[in-house]
Each structure stands twice: as structure tokens, then as C-alpha cells.
Design a protein around this motif. Structure first.
Motif, PDB file in Angstrom:
ATOM      1  N   GLY A 360       0.819  -1.134   0.072  1.00 29.03           N
ATOM      2  CA  GLY A 360       0.098  -0.034  -0.093  1.00 29.03           C
ATOM      3  C   GLY A 360       0.891   1.380   0.072  1.00 29.03           C
ATOM      4  N   LYS A 361       2.056   1.053  -0.318  1.00 25.88           N
ATOM      5  CA  LYS A 361       3.003   2.147  -0.200  1.00 25.88           C
ATOM      6  C   LYS A 361       2.429   3.262  -1.288  1.00 25.88           C
ATOM      7  CE  LYS A 361       6.844   0.025  -0.938  1.00 25.88           C
ATOM      8  NZ  LYS A 361       6.180  -1.207  -0.922  1.00 25.88           N
ATOM      9  N   SER A 362       2.395   2.789  -2.647  1.00 23.53           N
ATOM     10  CA  SER A 362       1.964   3.644  -3.741  1.00 23.53           C
ATOM     11  C   SER A 362       0.593   4.030  -3.346  1.00 23.53           C
ATOM     12  CB  SER A 362       1.980   2.635  -4.989  1.00 23.53           C
ATOM     13  OG  SER A 362       3.356   2.426  -5.286  1.00 23.53           O
ATOM     14  N   THR A 363      -0.373   3.553  -2.592  1.00 23.34           N
ATOM     15  CA  THR A 363      -1.718   3.852  -2.282  1.00 23.34           C
ATOM     16  C   THR A 363      -1.477   5.195  -1.525  1.00 23.34           C
ATOM     17  OG1 THR A 363      -2.644   1.687  -2.534  1.00 23.34           O
ATOM     18  CG2 THR A 363      -3.872   3.516  -1.209  1.00 23.34           C
ATOM     19  N   LEU A 364      -0.475   5.039  -0.610  1.00 22.63           N
ATOM     20  CA  LEU A 364      -0.389   6.109   0.341  1.00 22.63           C
ATOM     21  C   LEU A 364       0.075   7.398  -0.442  1.00 22.63           C
ATOM     22  CD1 LEU A 364      -0.172   7.514   3.139  1.00 22.63           C
ATOM     23  CD2 LEU A 364       2.102   6.493   3.202  1.00 22.63           C
ATOM     24  N   ALA A 365       1.099   7.182  -1.423  1.00 18.88           N
ATOM     25  CA  ALA A 365       1.215   8.398  -2.274  1.00 18.88           C
ATOM     26  C   ALA A 365       0.339   8.830  -2.842  1.00 18.88           C
ATOM     27  CB  ALA A 365       2.678   7.705  -3.298  1.00 18.88           C
ATOM     28  N   GLY A 366      -0.405   8.037  -3.408  1.00 16.95           N
ATOM     29  CA  GLY A 366      -1.688   8.482  -4.317  1.00 16.95           C
ATOM     30  C   GLY A 366      -2.600   9.435  -3.454  1.00 16.95           C
ATOM     31  N   LEU A 367      -2.821   9.094  -2.233  1.00 12.62           N
ATOM     32  CA  LEU A 367      -3.674   9.568  -1.306  1.00 12.62           C
ATOM     33  C   LEU A 367      -2.870  11.200  -0.956  1.00 12.62           C
ATOM     34  CD1 LEU A 367      -4.649   6.892   1.205  1.00 12.62           C
ATOM     35  CD2 LEU A 367      -6.147   8.006  -0.293  1.00 12.62           C
ATOM     36  N   ILE A 368      -1.813  11.143  -0.651  1.00 14.13           N
ATOM     37  CA  ILE A 368      -0.911  12.471  -0.299  1.00 14.13           C
ATOM     38  C   ILE A 368      -1.023  13.398  -1.617  1.00 14.13           C
ATOM     39  CG2 ILE A 368       1.269  13.291  -0.232  1.00 14.13           C
ATOM     40  CD1 ILE A 368       1.538  11.152   1.871  1.00 14.13           C
ATOM     41  N   CYS A 369      -1.319  12.904  -2.914  1.00 18.07           N
ATOM     42  CA  CYS A 369      -0.898  13.463  -3.883  1.00 18.07           C
ATOM     43  C   CYS A 369      -2.335  13.944  -4.507  1.00 18.07           C
ATOM     44  CB  CYS A 369      -0.056  13.168  -5.067  1.00 18.07           C
ATOM     45  SG  CYS A 369       1.627  12.836  -4.541  1.00 18.07           S
ATOM     46  N   GLY A 370      -3.488  13.568  -3.502  1.00 11.48           N
ATOM     47  CA  GLY A 370      -4.772  13.856  -4.163  1.00 11.48           C
ATOM     48  C   GLY A 370      -5.419  13.065  -5.301  1.00 11.48           C
ATOM     49  N   MET A 371      -4.648  12.119  -5.799  1.00  8.30           N
ATOM     50  CA  MET A 371      -5.246  11.159  -6.907  1.00  8.30           C
ATOM     51  C   MET A 371      -6.069   9.907  -6.214  1.00  8.30           C
ATOM     52  SD  MET A 371      -1.370  10.457  -8.556  1.00  8.30           S
ATOM     53  CE  MET A 371      -2.028   9.371  -9.817  1.00  8.30           C
ATOM     54  N   LEU A 372      -6.187   9.816  -5.167  1.00  5.87           N
ATOM     55  CA  LEU A 372      -7.126   8.781  -4.512  1.00  5.87           C
ATOM     56  C   LEU A 372      -7.999   9.656  -3.617  1.00  5.87           C
ATOM     57  CD1 LEU A 372      -5.287   5.678  -4.104  1.00  5.87           C
ATOM     58  CD2 LEU A 372      -6.878   6.283  -6.068  1.00  5.87           C
ATOM     59  N   GLU A 373      -9.381   9.371  -3.243  1.00  2.09           N
ATOM     60  CA  GLU A 373      -9.995   9.953  -1.923  1.00  2.09           C
ATOM     61  C   GLU A 373     -10.187   8.952  -0.818  1.00  2.09           C
ATOM     62  OE1 GLU A 373     -11.218  12.628  -1.634  1.00  2.09           O
ATOM     63  OE2 GLU A 373     -10.825  13.552  -3.605  1.00  2.09           O
ATOM     64  N   PRO A 374      -9.616   9.558   0.584  1.00  4.82           N
ATOM     65  CA  PRO A 374      -9.817   8.335   1.578  1.00  4.82           C
ATOM     66  C   PRO A 374     -11.215   7.701   1.658  1.00  4.82           C
ATOM     67  CG  PRO A 374      -8.753  10.573   1.680  1.00  4.82           C
ATOM     68  CD  PRO A 374      -9.389  10.749   0.645  1.00  4.82           C
ATOM     69  N   SER A 375     -11.266   6.658   2.340  1.00  2.56           N
ATOM     70  CA  SER A 375     -12.570   6.016   2.376  1.00  2.56           C
ATOM     71  C   SER A 375     -12.957   6.661   4.128  1.00  2.56           C
ATOM     72  CB  SER A 375     -12.455   4.429   2.699  1.00  2.56           C
ATOM     73  OG  SER A 375     -11.802   3.979   1.465  1.00  2.56           O
ATOM     74  N   HIS A 376     -12.012   6.839   4.623  1.00  2.00           N
ATOM     75  CA  HIS A 376     -12.381   7.494   5.853  1.00  2.00           C
ATOM     76  C   HIS A 376     -11.102   8.546   6.386  1.00  2.00           C
ATOM     77  CE1 HIS A 376     -15.867   5.208   6.619  1.00  2.00           C
ATOM     78  NE2 HIS A 376     -15.320   4.039   6.245  1.00  2.00           N
ATOM     79  N   GLY A 377     -11.389   9.488   7.258  1.00  5.08           N
ATOM     80  CA  GLY A 377     -10.245  10.264   7.604  1.00  5.08           C
ATOM     81  C   GLY A 377      -9.941  11.349   6.577  1.00  5.08           C
ATOM     82  N   GLN A 378      -8.708  12.017   6.575  1.00 12.37           N
ATOM     83  CA  GLN A 378      -8.428  12.957   5.686  1.00 12.37           C
ATOM     84  C   GLN A 378      -6.832  13.019   5.813  1.00 12.37           C
ATOM     85  OE1 GLN A 378      -9.111  16.622   9.092  1.00 12.37           O
ATOM     86  NE2 GLN A 378      -9.924  16.883   6.923  1.00 12.37           N
ATOM     87  N   VAL A 379      -6.608  13.816   4.377  1.00 10.90           N
ATOM     88  CA  VAL A 379      -5.131  14.061   4.392  1.00 10.90           C
ATOM     89  C   VAL A 379      -5.062  15.660   4.182  1.00 10.90           C
ATOM     90  CG1 VAL A 379      -3.211  14.028   2.934  1.00 10.90           C
ATOM     91  CG2 VAL A 379      -4.483  11.995   3.249  1.00 10.90           C
ATOM     92  N   LEU A 380      -4.293  16.300   4.961  1.00 10.77           N
ATOM     93  CA  LEU A 380      -3.987  17.769   4.939  1.00 10.77           C
ATOM     94  C   LEU A 380      -2.618  18.120   4.687  1.00 10.77           C
ATOM     95  CD1 LEU A 380      -5.589  18.761   8.453  1.00 10.77           C
ATOM     96  CD2 LEU A 380      -6.591  18.575   6.222  1.00 10.77           C
ATOM     97  N   ILE A 381      -2.673  19.142   3.437  1.00  9.47           N
ATOM     98  CA  ILE A 381      -1.232  19.514   3.113  1.00  9.47           C
ATOM     99  C   ILE A 381      -1.066  20.826   3.544  1.00  9.47           C
ATOM    100  CG2 ILE A 381      -0.001  19.818   1.175  1.00  9.47           C
ATOM    101  CD1 ILE A 381      -0.281  17.070   1.430  1.00  9.47           C
ATOM    102  N   GLY A 382      -0.303  21.389   4.478  1.00  6.19           N
ATOM    103  CA  GLY A 382      -0.359  22.630   5.046  1.00  6.19           C
ATOM    104  C   GLY A 382      -1.582  23.139   5.537  1.00  6.19           C
ATOM    105  N   GLY A 383      -2.368  22.353   6.304  1.00  7.10           N
ATOM    106  CA  GLY A 383      -3.443  22.415   6.767  1.00  7.10           C
ATOM    107  C   GLY A 383      -4.706  22.333   6.012  1.00  7.10           C
ATOM    108  N   VAL A 384      -4.456  22.313   4.544  1.00  4.93           N
ATOM    109  CA  VAL A 384      -5.559  22.192   3.469  1.00  4.93           C
ATOM    110  C   VAL A 384      -5.824  20.884   3.044  1.00  4.93           C
ATOM    111  CG1 VAL A 384      -6.390  23.056   1.438  1.00  4.93           C
ATOM    112  CG2 VAL A 384      -4.932  24.455   3.023  1.00  4.93           C
ATOM    113  N   PRO A 385      -7.148  20.442   3.063  1.00  2.00           N
ATOM    114  CA  PRO A 385      -7.432  19.002   2.433  1.00  2.00           C
ATOM    115  C   PRO A 385      -6.642  18.726   1.312  1.00  2.00           C
ATOM    116  CG  PRO A 385      -9.360  20.131   3.498  1.00  2.00           C
ATOM    117  CD  PRO A 385      -8.389  21.315   3.549  1.00  2.00           C
ATOM    118  N   ALA A 386      -6.339  17.661   1.117  1.00  2.00           N
ATOM    119  CA  ALA A 386      -5.425  17.383  -0.053  1.00  2.00           C
ATOM    120  C   ALA A 386      -6.425  17.402  -1.647  1.00  2.00           C
ATOM    121  CB  ALA A 386      -4.995  15.906  -0.157  1.00  2.00           C
ATOM    122  N   SER A 387      -7.585  17.036  -1.182  1.00  2.00           N
ATOM    123  CA  SER A 387      -8.290  17.342  -2.465  1.00  2.00           C
ATOM    124  C   SER A 387      -8.677  18.718  -2.990  1.00  2.00           C
ATOM    125  CB  SER A 387      -9.744  16.726  -2.239  1.00  2.00           C
ATOM    126  OG  SER A 387     -10.513  17.342  -1.171  1.00  2.00           O
TER     127      SER A 387
END
Length: 559
Positions: A360-387
Motif C-alpha cells: 500500500g505504499k503507492s496507495t499512500l502516495a496517491g492519497l497524499i497527492c490527491g489522486m485517491l479519495e480516502p474512505s475515511h479520515g483526511q489528508v491535510l497539506i499545509g492544513g488544507v485538505p489534499a483534494s
């Protein structure tokens, strides 16, 4: 529909369209003459005037040659008319894709643009031909015998109007077909991108179910289109065959009122050779190609009209990463690949991600880069949602690096087109791609991707990412085809570049160069340093045992 018709009309407002119309005029003459010529030739032969009949047929051949010359010029003008329209559509689709990140853009560019181009060209030809035939046949019938026109024209128009009435139903079927096509392209793309994770988690059955639904929907949409085609066949029977049957049935009555055998045969010729093929062609074009043109162009123009996504996305003040309860699974019934991950990567930090292949390493990369949407939770880049973060703030380099056919300079400054020559040279020197650039012949040399090795493609992509303005760089095994020394130089360049660096590690040296290491173990994860993980993570100990020990001894842990 007004917008799509207006777009087509606008495309016709040029000199090529005028030339096409002018060259269509010579075709009206043979269309108007052939029924009259057949009638007069038949009556001449029946009256024993053979040479007179031959003269009429000779005149028909002469007018046909004149029409052929006009048709030859028509096709040349058609290309001049259609290709600029295609170029404009390609610019619209590519521009919209760059702004919105629309995953269905591939379907639009590969299929829908070609549908609009081909159907527009076909419609121009068909409508032109239909107008030429209708004008010619009406002129011929009226000059031959107005009574015959009274038997032929009403059922012809009835069939044509009935086919227009079917267009509303057909439009819904075409829209459903195009939507099913886009849904299938999106689902298949998502499934293919996660094939390693699907295999690792044993979710093949779910993936089959996920892709099976859009496949079935597309098949149902195509069957619905076939039923509409059957209705058009009924309309053609009314407008194409009914005039012929009516004229045959009324033949004795017409002959009894002074209509000659040749005149009756001429009227039948107009129906069989002129109206029937013209109606069949125009019905097929309007009921199939015309609807595809309107519906497909509507989708392209609608997406193109979406406001620029960069105006709605935000540029974070810095490139720190935080995840809260981050969970992702390839479908609601699948086991999570990532489950409840809480992670903090400070601005300017260097993080290595390690774990078995397919974990799932590439999956994590995709989530950080906004290419995938989380099923739950969120990813924040500089405090802003990755999407919501602008794509310009992140650069992801995958294992299979992308290089395109263009100059070396165009490949390198793709993410920063206004980069100065000194900035480009600095990136080349930092990453270590100078020898490759020299071998290719310098910055203005043409790149042929198929002539480059996988490692050479990675060097070009790494230099491009280094030169980009993105403060967050994610290297997803982006150095796996480089030798250890080249990999070290590239990773050290990114570590000192500024901004935040995430490295999906391929060698132990990559992990030991990072200040923090994230070990992914199933749907769990452990964060630490090289020293702490050696004592706390059995998986990390096992992974290190599979990496080259000599390489490990040469690399000192980051402080």
C-alpha cells in the motif's frame, strides 16, 4: 442543443464552407435530369426513335460527369473545413483536463473528439447531399409530371418527419451510452492503477464486481440504441418504400389520364435512385451521427466550460503533511489497505516509506497527492485538505517515469516553462543528469522515449521534478533503475532542495538517508528512525536483511 448547433454553424462560417456549397451546385443538374432523361429515352425507344433515346442517355452521362467533377472538389473542401474544428476541440479537452484533473478526459480525447470530428464531417456531406437531391428531384418531378409529385412527396415527407420525432428518444439513449463509456473508463483506470494492492489484499472478486457493473450498463445502453435503430427502419419504410408502392398502385390510373410509360418510369427512377437513398442516408445521419454529434459535443463543451479548478483550489502556505484516521479500501467490502493512519510530516522534512511489495505504499502516495479519495479520515497539506490543494504544489514521480517526444529542454521545463537556462542547468547538475543530456546532444536535441533506458527516463523525470516549483515531492520508487551512486546523488539533491520530500524506498540506503521512516505492515504502520525501528519493528529488521548489507554499512544514519 442550441449551443451545439451554434458551434457547428460557427465552424461553417469560413471560405471553405462557401467553396463547398458552390461546388455542390453542379450536382443538382444530373439529379434533376436523370428522371427526365430516362422518361424521354424510354418514350423515344418505344416510338422507334432509337437515336433520339441514345441522345437523351448521352446527355445524362454528360451531366453525371459534370456532377462527378463537383463531388471531387467537395471532398477537398471538406478537409479544410473539418480539421480546424478537431484542433479546437483537442485544445478545449486538454485545457479542461489540465484545469480540472478530470479522469474521464482520456475517453473524451481518444474517442469523443474523434466522434465529433467524424460525425460533423458526415453531417456536412449528408445534409449537402440531401439538399442537392431534394432540389434536383423536385425540379425534375415538376417538369416531368406534377401529378406524380403529388403521389410521391407526401409519404416521403411523412417518413422524414416521423424520423425527426424519434430523435428525442434516441438522444436519451446516446447520452446513456456515452455516460456508460466514461464510467467504464474511470472504473477501469482506478482498478488498473491499484492492481498491486488488489492482488496483495486478495480483493480480485470485488474488483471484478466493480468493473462488471459499468460493463453491463454499457451493454444495456448499446442494446437500447439498437431498438431506436429499429424504429428508424419503420420510418424509412414509410418515407422510402411507401412512395414507390403508391406510385406503382396508381400507375394504371395515371396512364389512363395521359401519363406515358416513360414518364411513369422516370417518376419511379426519381424515387428509387434519388429520394429513397437520400432519405435513408439523412435518417441514418440525423438519427445516429447527428445525435452523437450533439450529445458528445455537449459533454465536451460542458466540461470545457467548468471554471478553472486552479481558481477553486488553494495553495497551502507550507508543505507539511498530516493525516487523521486515514483509511482507504478498494471498495466497501474490501479490507482496508491503510487503516486509521495518523501521520505528521513537518515542513521541509524527509520521510522514507518502506514495506513489502503491494502493501500500500503507492496507495499512500496517491492519497497524499490527491489522486485517491480516502474512505475515511483526511489528508491535510499545509492544513488544507489534499483534494482542495492545487496540483502545482505537488510533484509525484512514479517508478515508470514519463518522457515524451520533444526536445530535452521541453521535457525538463515542462512543469516550469519559464525557467531560465541557468535554473535548468542547476537542476541538471544537482540531480546528476548532465552526462545523459550531453549524450542526447544537448538541451535542444530531440528525445525519443523508446531509445532511452528506464534509468535514463527516471533521470529526466527527476530533473523535471527538481526544477518544478512544487514544495512537496513524492518519489514512488522513482530511482529504482538507477545505480546506488546515482540514486544517492538524486535523493540528496532533493533533500537539500527545500520543501518536503517523501521517498518510497527501494534500497536500505534510501531509508537510512531519511530522518524519519514509516514502516507499512499490512494495514498498520510504525514511524521512527533507523535506530529505533531496528529495535521496535520486526518487519523493518526483516526488510533490512533482504537489502544489501554492504550498502548498509556504507551509509551512516541521518542524525
Amino acid at each position: 442543443m442550441k449551443r451545439e448547433l451554434g458551434y457547428g454553424i460557427e465552424a461553417l462560417r469560413n471560405r471553405s464552407a462557401l467553396k463547398l456549397a458552390l461546388w455542390s451546385i453542379p450536382e443538382i443538374l444530373p439529379t434533376a435530369v436523370y428522371g427526365v432523361a430516362v422518361a424521354r429515352a424510354t418514350d423515344s425507344f418505344l416510338a422507334g426513335h432509337a437515336w433520339q433515346g441514345i441522345a437523351w442517355l448521352g446527355g445524362l452521362v454528360a451531366t453525371a460527369c459534370l456532377g462527378a467533377a463537383g463531388a471531387h472538389q467537395v471532398y477537398g473542401r471538406l478537409g479544410e473545413l473539418v480539421e480546424p474544428l478537431r484542433d479546437d476541440l483537442v485544445r478545449r479537452v486538454v485545457g479542461a483536463a489540465l484545469r480540472t484533473g478530470d479522469p474521464a478526459a482520456v475517453a473524451r480525447l481518444n474517442r469523443q473528439v474523434e466522434i465529433v470530428r467524424d460525425t460533423f464531417a458526415g453531417l456536412v456531406l449528408v445534409v449537402r447531399g440531401f439538399a442537392v437531391t431534394l432540389v434536383g428531384v423536385l425540379a425534375g418531378l415538376l417538369s416531368l409530371a406534377p401529378a406524380i409529385a403529388g403521389f410521391v412527396i407526401p409519404p416521403f415527407l411523412l417518413g422524414f418527419l416521423a424520423s425527426l420525432a424519434v430523435l428525442g428518444l434516441a438522444a436519451d439513449r446516446v447520452r446513456a451510452s456515452l455516460q456508460a463509456d466514461e464510467d467504464l473508463a474511470t472504473t477501469a483506470g482506478m482498478t488498473f492503477s491499484g492492481v498491486r494492492d488488489i492482488t496483495a489484499t486478495g480483493t480480485e472478486e470485488f474488483a471484478e464486481h466493480l468493473t462488471g457493473r459499468p460493463i453491463k450498463a454499457q451493454a444495456a445502453a448499446e442494446r437500447a440504441l439498437a431498438r431506436v435503430a429499429a424504429l428508424r427502419t419503420v420510418c424509412f419504410a414509410i418515407g422510402g418504400w411507401a412512395p414507390l408502392l403508391i406510385l406503382l398502385a396508381a400507375g394504371p390510373w395515371l396512364v389512363g389520364r395521359g401519363v406515358s410509360t416513360g414518364t411513369l418510369l422516370g417518376g419511379l427512377t426519381y424515387v428509387l435512385v434519388g429520394l429513397q437513398p437520400a432519405l435513408n442516408t439523412v435518417m441514418g445521419a440525423l438519427g445516429d451521427s447527428g445525435l452523437r454529434y450533439v450529445v458528445t459535443l455537449s459533454r465536451i463543451l460542458s466540461v470545457q466550460a467548468v471554471p478553472d479548478r486552479s481558481l477553486r483550489t488553494k495553495t497551502p502556505p507550507e508543505s507539511s503533511i498530516r493525516t487523521h484516521g486515514l483509511t482507504f479500501a478498494y471498495g466497501p467490502a474490501a479490507e482496508p489497505v491503510i487503516d486509521g493512519l495518523d501521520l505528521t510530516v513537518a515542513e521541509g522534512e524527509h520521510l522514507a516509506v518502506v514495506g513489502p511489495s503491494g502493501i500500500g505504499k503507492s496507495t499512500l502516495a496517491g492519497l497524499i497527492c490527491g489522486m485517491l479519495e480516502p474512505s475515511h479520515g483526511q489528508v491535510l497539506i499545509g492544513g488544507v485538505p489534499a483534494s482542495d490543494v492545487s496540483p502545482r504544489t505537488r510533484a509525484l514521480i512514479p517508478q515508470e517515469a514519463y518522457v515524451f517526444s520533444a526536445t530535452v529542454m521541453e521535457n525538463l521545463n515542462y512543469l516550469l516553462p519559464d525557467a531560465s537556462p541557468s535554473e535548468v542547468q542547476q537542476a541538471i547538475d544537482a540531480v546528476g543528469s548532465g552526462a545523459l543530456v550531453d549524450r542526447l546532444g544537448g538541451l535542444q536535441a530531440q528525445v525519443k522515449p523508446h531509445d532511452l533506458s528506464a534509468g535514463e527516463r527516471q533521470l529526466i523525470a527527476l530533473t523535471r521534478a527538481y526544477l518544478s516549483p512544487a514544495p512537496l515531492i513524492v518519489l514512488d520508487e522513482a530511482t529504482c533503475f538507477l545505480d546506488p551512486d546515482a540514486e544517492r546523488r538524486a535523493e540528496e539533491a532533493f533533500a537539500t532542495r527545500g520543501g518536503t520530500l517523501i521517498v518510497i524506498a527501494h534500497r536500505i540506503s534510501s531509508a537510512r538517508r531519511a530522518r524519519k521512516i514509516l514502516v507499512m505492515d499490512g494495514n498498520r504502520a510504525t514511524l521512527g528512525t533507523h535506530t529505533s525501528l531496528l529495535s521496535s519493528s520486526p518487519l523493518y529488521q526483516e526488510l533490512q536483511g533482504h537489502w544489501q548489507p554492504t550498502e548498509s554499512r556504507q551509509i551512516q544514519p541521518a542524525s
